[in-house]
Design a protein around this motif. Structure first.
Motif, PDB file in Angstrom:
ATOM      1  N   GLU A 190      55.641  78.219  68.560  1.00 57.37           N
ATOM      2  CA  GLU A 190      56.440  76.991  68.665  1.00 57.37           C
ATOM      3  C   GLU A 190      57.593  77.181  69.651  1.00 57.37           C
ATOM      4  OE1 GLU A 190      55.667  75.157  64.186  1.00 57.37           O
ATOM      5  OE2 GLU A 190      57.464  76.374  64.600  1.00 57.37           O
ATOM      6  N   GLU A 191      58.225  78.349  69.607  1.00 53.10           N
ATOM      7  CA  GLU A 191      59.303  78.627  70.561  1.00 53.10           C
ATOM      8  C   GLU A 191      58.762  78.700  71.986  1.00 53.10           C
ATOM      9  OE1 GLU A 191      61.271  82.153  69.290  1.00 53.10           O
ATOM     10  OE2 GLU A 191      62.108  81.235  67.469  1.00 53.10           O
ATOM     11  N   LEU A 192      57.588  79.296  72.118  1.00 54.65           N
ATOM     12  CA  LEU A 192      56.948  79.386  73.432  1.00 54.65           C
ATOM     13  C   LEU A 192      56.606  77.990  73.953  1.00 54.65           C
ATOM     14  CD1 LEU A 192      55.749  81.152  75.686  1.00 54.65           C
ATOM     15  CD2 LEU A 192      53.630  81.258  74.345  1.00 54.65           C
ATOM     16  N   ALA A 193      56.157  77.116  73.068  1.00 48.34           N
ATOM     17  CA  ALA A 193      55.826  75.741  73.465  1.00 48.34           C
ATOM     18  C   ALA A 193      57.039  75.032  74.050  1.00 48.34           C
ATOM     19  CB  ALA A 193      55.283  74.964  72.269  1.00 48.34           C
ATOM     20  N   GLN A 194      58.187  75.233  73.433  1.00 46.53           N
ATOM     21  CA  GLN A 194      59.396  74.578  73.948  1.00 46.53           C
ATOM     22  C   GLN A 194      59.793  75.147  75.313  1.00 46.53           C
ATOM     23  OE1 GLN A 194      60.338  71.814  72.483  1.00 46.53           O
ATOM     24  NE2 GLN A 194      58.608  72.351  71.151  1.00 46.53           N
ATOM     25  N   GLU A 195      59.620  76.462  75.494  1.00 50.33           N
ATOM     26  CA  GLU A 195      59.940  77.048  76.799  1.00 50.33           C
ATOM     27  C   GLU A 195      58.976  76.558  77.872  1.00 50.33           C
ATOM     28  OE1 GLU A 195      60.819  81.363  78.927  1.00 50.33           O
ATOM     29  OE2 GLU A 195      60.110  81.303  76.853  1.00 50.33           O
ATOM     30  N   ILE A 196      57.715  76.407  77.521  1.00 46.60           N
ATOM     31  CA  ILE A 196      56.734  75.872  78.470  1.00 46.60           C
ATOM     32  C   ILE A 196      57.117  74.457  78.868  1.00 46.60           C
ATOM     33  CG2 ILE A 196      54.351  75.043  78.652  1.00 46.60           C
ATOM     34  CD1 ILE A 196      53.503  77.533  77.066  1.00 46.60           C
ATOM     35  N   ARG A 197      57.540  73.658  77.890  1.00 48.06           N
ATOM     36  CA  ARG A 197      57.960  72.285  78.217  1.00 48.06           C
ATOM     37  C   ARG A 197      59.134  72.284  79.187  1.00 48.06           C
ATOM     38  NH1 ARG A 197      56.164  70.692  73.010  1.00 48.06           N
ATOM     39  NH2 ARG A 197      54.584  69.063  73.285  1.00 48.06           N
ATOM     40  N   ARG A 198      60.122  73.118  78.915  1.00 47.99           N
ATOM     41  CA  ARG A 198      61.280  73.182  79.808  1.00 47.99           C
ATOM     42  C   ARG A 198      60.853  73.584  81.217  1.00 47.99           C
ATOM     43  NH1 ARG A 198      63.653  75.588  75.195  1.00 47.99           N
ATOM     44  NH2 ARG A 198      63.364  77.694  76.055  1.00 47.99           N
ATOM     45  N   THR A 199      59.953  74.550  81.317  1.00 50.62           N
ATOM     46  CA  THR A 199      59.488  75.015  82.631  1.00 50.62           C
ATOM     47  C   THR A 199      58.754  73.906  83.376  1.00 50.62           C
ATOM     48  OG1 THR A 199      59.275  77.275  81.775  1.00 50.62           O
ATOM     49  CG2 THR A 199      58.092  76.755  83.814  1.00 50.62           C
ATOM     50  N   ILE A 200      57.900  73.178  82.669  1.00 51.70           N
ATOM     51  CA  ILE A 200      57.172  72.073  83.299  1.00 51.70           C
ATOM     52  C   ILE A 200      58.143  71.017  83.798  1.00 51.70           C
ATOM     53  CG2 ILE A 200      55.595  70.153  82.860  1.00 51.70           C
ATOM     54  CD1 ILE A 200      54.061  72.013  80.957  1.00 51.70           C
ATOM     55  N   ILE A 201      59.108  70.641  82.960  1.00 55.46           N
ATOM     56  CA  ILE A 201      60.082  69.611  83.357  1.00 55.46           C
ATOM     57  C   ILE A 201      60.888  70.068  84.568  1.00 55.46           C
ATOM     58  CG2 ILE A 201      62.168  68.384  82.620  1.00 55.46           C
ATOM     59  CD1 ILE A 201      60.988  68.510  79.731  1.00 55.46           C
ATOM     60  N   GLU A 202      61.370  71.311  84.539  1.00 59.63           N
ATOM     61  CA  GLU A 202      62.181  71.826  85.654  1.00 59.63           C
ATOM     62  C   GLU A 202      61.371  71.864  86.946  1.00 59.63           C
ATOM     63  OE1 GLU A 202      63.440  75.580  84.200  1.00 59.63           O
ATOM     64  OE2 GLU A 202      64.898  74.740  82.775  1.00 59.63           O
ATOM     65  N   THR A 203      60.123  72.308  86.864  1.00 61.25           N
ATOM     66  CA  THR A 203      59.296  72.418  88.075  1.00 61.25           C
ATOM     67  C   THR A 203      58.924  71.052  88.624  1.00 61.25           C
ATOM     68  OG1 THR A 203      58.392  74.526  87.311  1.00 61.25           O
ATOM     69  CG2 THR A 203      57.161  73.369  89.019  1.00 61.25           C
ATOM     70  N   VAL A 204      58.448  70.173  87.773  1.00 61.00           N
ATOM     71  CA  VAL A 204      58.007  68.854  88.235  1.00 61.00           C
ATOM     72  C   VAL A 204      59.190  68.032  88.751  1.00 61.00           C
ATOM     73  CG1 VAL A 204      56.877  66.696  87.562  1.00 61.00           C
ATOM     74  CG2 VAL A 204      55.995  68.874  86.732  1.00 61.00           C
ATOM     75  N   SER A 205      60.384  68.272  88.220  1.00 65.39           N
ATOM     76  CA  SER A 205      61.560  67.557  88.750  1.00 65.39           C
ATOM     77  C   SER A 205      61.789  67.885  90.215  1.00 65.39           C
ATOM     78  CB  SER A 205      62.801  67.906  87.927  1.00 65.39           C
ATOM     79  OG  SER A 205      63.255  69.226  88.196  1.00 65.39           O
ATOM     80  N   ARG A 206      61.314  69.077  90.648  1.00 62.00           N
ATOM     81  CA  ARG A 206      61.485  69.498  92.050  1.00 62.00           C
ATOM     82  C   ARG A 206      60.271  69.200  92.915  1.00 62.00           C
ATOM     83  NH1 ARG A 206      63.420  74.149  89.267  1.00 62.00           N
ATOM     84  NH2 ARG A 206      61.459  75.205  89.737  1.00 62.00           N
ATOM     85  N   THR A 207      59.073  69.266  92.328  1.00 63.26           N
ATOM     86  CA  THR A 207      57.855  69.122  93.140  1.00 63.26           C
ATOM     87  C   THR A 207      57.165  67.782  92.957  1.00 63.26           C
ATOM     88  OG1 THR A 207      56.377  70.002  91.416  1.00 63.26           O
ATOM     89  CG2 THR A 207      57.434  71.602  92.882  1.00 63.26           C
ATOM     90  N   GLY A 208      57.521  67.060  91.886  1.00 67.47           N
ATOM     91  CA  GLY A 208      56.736  65.893  91.510  1.00 67.47           C
ATOM     92  C   GLY A 208      55.435  66.340  90.861  1.00 67.47           C
ATOM     93  N   GLY A 209      54.784  65.432  90.164  1.00 71.17           N
ATOM     94  CA  GLY A 209      53.507  65.787  89.564  1.00 71.17           C
ATOM     95  C   GLY A 209      53.210  64.993  88.314  1.00 71.17           C
ATOM     96  N   HIS A 210      52.210  65.427  87.588  1.00 68.88           N
ATOM     97  CA  HIS A 210      51.758  64.716  86.389  1.00 68.88           C
ATOM     98  C   HIS A 210      52.518  65.269  85.181  1.00 68.88           C
ATOM     99  CE1 HIS A 210      48.435  63.763  89.183  1.00 68.88           C
ATOM    100  NE2 HIS A 210      48.526  62.609  88.570  1.00 68.88           N
ATOM    101  N   LEU A 211      53.658  64.667  84.923  1.00 71.47           N
ATOM    102  CA  LEU A 211      54.582  65.186  83.918  1.00 71.47           C
ATOM    103  C   LEU A 211      54.161  64.824  82.492  1.00 71.47           C
ATOM    104  CD1 LEU A 211      57.292  66.617  83.335  1.00 71.47           C
ATOM    105  CD2 LEU A 211      58.371  64.364  83.473  1.00 71.47           C
ATOM    106  N   ALA A 212      54.091  63.536  82.199  1.00 70.59           N
ATOM    107  CA  ALA A 212      53.839  63.101  80.817  1.00 70.59           C
ATOM    108  C   ALA A 212      52.528  63.641  80.240  1.00 70.59           C
ATOM    109  CB  ALA A 212      53.876  61.571  80.744  1.00 70.59           C
ATOM    110  N   PRO A 213      51.417  63.631  80.992  1.00 76.82           N
ATOM    111  CA  PRO A 213      50.181  64.174  80.413  1.00 76.82           C
ATOM    112  C   PRO A 213      50.289  65.643  80.030  1.00 76.82           C
ATOM    113  CG  PRO A 213      49.723  62.947  82.428  1.00 76.82           C
ATOM    114  CD  PRO A 213      51.205  63.122  82.343  1.00 76.82           C
ATOM    115  N   SER A 214      50.934  66.446  80.875  1.00 75.71           N
ATOM    116  CA  SER A 214      51.032  67.876  80.584  1.00 75.71           C
ATOM    117  C   SER A 214      51.983  68.162  79.434  1.00 75.71           C
ATOM    118  CB  SER A 214      51.471  68.636  81.841  1.00 75.71           C
ATOM    119  OG  SER A 214      50.372  68.815  82.725  1.00 75.71           O
ATOM    120  N   LEU A 215      53.049  67.383  79.315  1.00 72.87           N
ATOM    121  CA  LEU A 215      53.965  67.584  78.196  1.00 72.87           C
ATOM    122  C   LEU A 215      53.286  67.275  76.866  1.00 72.87           C
ATOM    123  CD1 LEU A 215      57.313  66.063  79.546  1.00 72.87           C
ATOM    124  CD2 LEU A 215      56.677  68.479  79.379  1.00 72.87           C
ATOM    125  N   GLY A 216      52.329  66.369  76.878  1.00 69.08           N
ATOM    126  CA  GLY A 216      51.684  65.946  75.642  1.00 69.08           C
ATOM    127  C   GLY A 216      50.693  66.925  75.058  1.00 69.08           C
TER     128      GLY A 216
END
Length: 639
Positions: free
Chosen positions: A30-56
């Protein structure tokens, strides 16, 4: 999973492969899941991409890789919009910051990128068919590893998904289908199947009904507890009756669910139980698109595929000011205007009302708008049916997705010569989504069809007139335009007809004739100005029509003797080939012809402007090619 399991790994930096997940506790996952979410959000904020599907699907991804033994077990991500967590835990963590950038990792699963990417994806609804093929091949080889196809409820609305389900059930193949049900595709899902899938067992109404029933049974004097024991044993059947289980069981799938797709303990338990089953199985997981990021949860449609944004607010970072409205925006406005004038106008989209610019039209003329879901083949034949009864349908669709309905275009529209208009967005290079989304082939695959008229505007004003012209034409018409801002020209208020097959000479020049179409007209004019500085007088002809071609091209070519054809489409079989055919048919064998277009390969992902420059389709590239060729340093005739 044992309560005594250790939590030796908690950080994403320690995860180099799915093997590093094994043995982690639920809390650590569960802790790893939250870190993965943060990483996805931080990366996509810079590169753009498919954010909502991957967070889900973060928990779903971790559970799959925790239970199954990839890459020996095969996991297929339908479309691939939701594959970012998968990429992070399968050896691409250190390169994840290069997501969708030139030379970086792809935004979609790609077999050449990793052995964990079982199947190249980018278009929807292919996972079940591909998974069935892989499962069949494993059986032939005597390999007992599992095959898992993860498909969203939006993708499940497409006919191809049901063709795969039907075959898998018929052959009783060893295939696990995971239905990621978030009640969304790109836009909100439509259709009866989507409504059926959205019956969630966590609703208050169902929970209350179940509790009341249990209390009533227990109150029965003398037999209450005995009856309750019987009910508990048959609870699976009870659940199946009230869920999509009966639909999938009709396809001979064992149905498991629905399961909370964000509860790792329940997902892991379900997959552990499932992997020992034989034959086709469907696991139904309920997820929230955009989970863990407020703006994406609130507006998952907007954050499905998003540009760079500010994390704190979710505000898009616009960068340089847009010089003009996009072609998509102009198309949407034009359709709304034409809707008021043309009572027979009917707009159709395949799950992309926002992406194609039809939201305003849908709001103003709901009776003359239809979102058919992810069903491009159906969209085209549905439009054909409308046209037989006097309506004038416009099918708004991306170039890359129109490929999926090619037979319907031929058989149901062109053969009976029906007046269906195809508004083809994203023609040419589209940028960071890469080879599965570039629209590089439409000029070639459409121009060969009898009865089809194919045109491409040089600017946004011409797009308006072409749409009006298309609606007045008594046959199939394709209007192809790019994913880009317009050129900033003045928009004429009224509409005018363009003569079918009539281009325009924009610039005269006796040394060289540049014949360009669509998005390449403006850079060709600019290139001609650069050539003038080098002492070469280059004329520029806006073809407008790929089919039928303006015969004056041959007359002008004969006069100057040198023709440079420029298109944002593959060269083989494209617009340049059409010009060569015209000159050949006219017997102008002495005219020297040079073609500039896209090469005979799939183009990688990256900024569209950079990709065009690499392919010689920038202003400087066109001018340099023309100069080298005209000075005798280029390729021979027909290059």
């Amino acid at each position: 999973m044992s309560e005594n399991q250790t939590e030796t790994i908690k950080r994403l930096k320690d995860i180099d492969s799915p093997a590093d997940l094994k043995g982690l506790s639920i809390k650590a996952l569960e802790e790893l899941a939250q870190e993965i979410r943060r990483t996805i959000i931080e990366t996509v904020s810079r590169t753009g991409g498919h954010l909502a599907p991957s967070l889900g699907v973060v928990e779903l991804t971790l559970a799959l890789h925790y239970v199954f033994d990839a890459p020996r077990d095969k996991i297929i991500w339908d479309v691939g919009h939701q594959s970012y967590a998968h990429k992070l835990i399968t050896g691409r963590r250190e390169r994840f910051h290069t997501l969708r950038t030139l030379g970086g990792i792809s935004g979609f699963p790609k077999r050449a990128e990793s052995p964990y990417d079982t199947f190249d994806t980018g278009h929807s609804s292919t996972s079940i068919s591909a998974g069935l093929g892989i499962a069949t091949a494993l059986k032939v080889h005597g390999d007992r590893h599992k095959v898992v196809a993860v498909i969203g409820d939006g993708s499940m609305t497409a006919g191809m998904a049901f063709e795969g389900l039907n075959q898998a059930g018929h052959t009783e193949s060893d295939l696990i289908v995971v239905l990621n049900d978030n009640d969304m595709s790109i836009s909100p899902n439509v259709g009866a199947i989507s409504s059926f899938l959205s019956r969630k067992m966590t609703g208050r109404r169902f929970v209350g009904m179940k509790k009341d029933l249990e209390n009533f049974i227990r109150s029965l004097p003398g037999v209450g507890e005995s009856v309750m024991n019987l009910v508990r044993k048959s609870e699976d059947s009870f659940m199946t009756f009230f869920t999509p289980g009966m639909l999938f069981e009709a396809f001979k799938f064992k149905y498991i669910g629905p399961i909370n797709g964000h509860r790792l303990d329940r997902l892991i338990e379900a997959f552990e139980n499932t992997k020992h089953l034989e034959g086709p199985v469907l696991v139904h997981a309920l997820t929230v698109k955009g989970k863990g990021y407020g703006p994406a949860e609130k507006d998952p449609c907007h954050y499905h595929g998003v540009g760079c944004f500010e994390i704190a607010t979710g505000t898009l970072l616009s960068g340089a000011a847009k010089p003009a409205p996009t072609y998509t925006e102009i198309f949407g406005r034009t359709m709304t205007e034409l809707g008021a004038r043309e009572e027979q106008l009917f707009a159709i989209t395949a799950a992309m009302p926002e992406g194609t610019g039809l939201v305003e039209f849908a709001e103003k003329y709901p009776a003359r708008f239809m979102d058919v879901g992810i069903a491009e083949q159906h969209a085209v034949t549905f439009a054909a049916g409308l046209s037989t009864e006097g309506l004038r349908p416009v099918v708004a669709i991306y170039s890359t997705f129109l490929q999926r309905a090619y037979d319907q275009i031929i058989h149901d529209v062109c053969l009976p010569n029906l007046p269906v208009v195809f508004a083809i967005d994203r023609g040419g290079l589209v940028g960071e989504d890469g080879p599965t989304h570039h629209g590089l082939f439409d000029l070639g695959y459409l121009r060969m069809l009898p009865n089809m008229t194919v045109m491409a505007p040089k600017d946004e004003n011409e797009l308006r007139h072409m749409l009006y012209t298309a609606l007045k034409h008594a046959g199939p018409v394709a209007v192809r335009y790019p994913r880009a801002a317009g050129t900033g020209v003045t928009i004429e208020e009224d509409f005018r007809l363009i003569e079918i097959g009539r281009g325009e000479l924009l610039r005269e020049g006796g040394d060289l004739l540049i014949v360009a179409v669509g998005s390449m007209v403006a850079p060709s004019v600019a290139a001609a100005e650069l050539l003038q500085e080098k002492g070469i007088a280059a004329g520029v002809f806006n073809a407008r029509f790929v089919k039928p071609l303006d015969g004056r091209i041959a007359d002008l070519a004969e006069t100057c003797g040198h023709v440079l054809v420029v298109e944002e489409n593959v060269r083989y079989g494209g617009f340049g080939s059409a010009v060569l055919e015209l000159l050949n048919d006219k017997g102008l064998y002495a005219v020297r012809v040079k073609r500039i277009g896209l090469p005979d390969r799939f183009i990688e992902h990256g900024p569209a402007a950079v990709l065009r420059e690499r392919c010689g389709l920038s202003v400087k590239g066109i001018a340099a090619e023309a100069l080298a060729w005209r000075m005798g340093k280029g390729e021979p005739t027909g290059g």
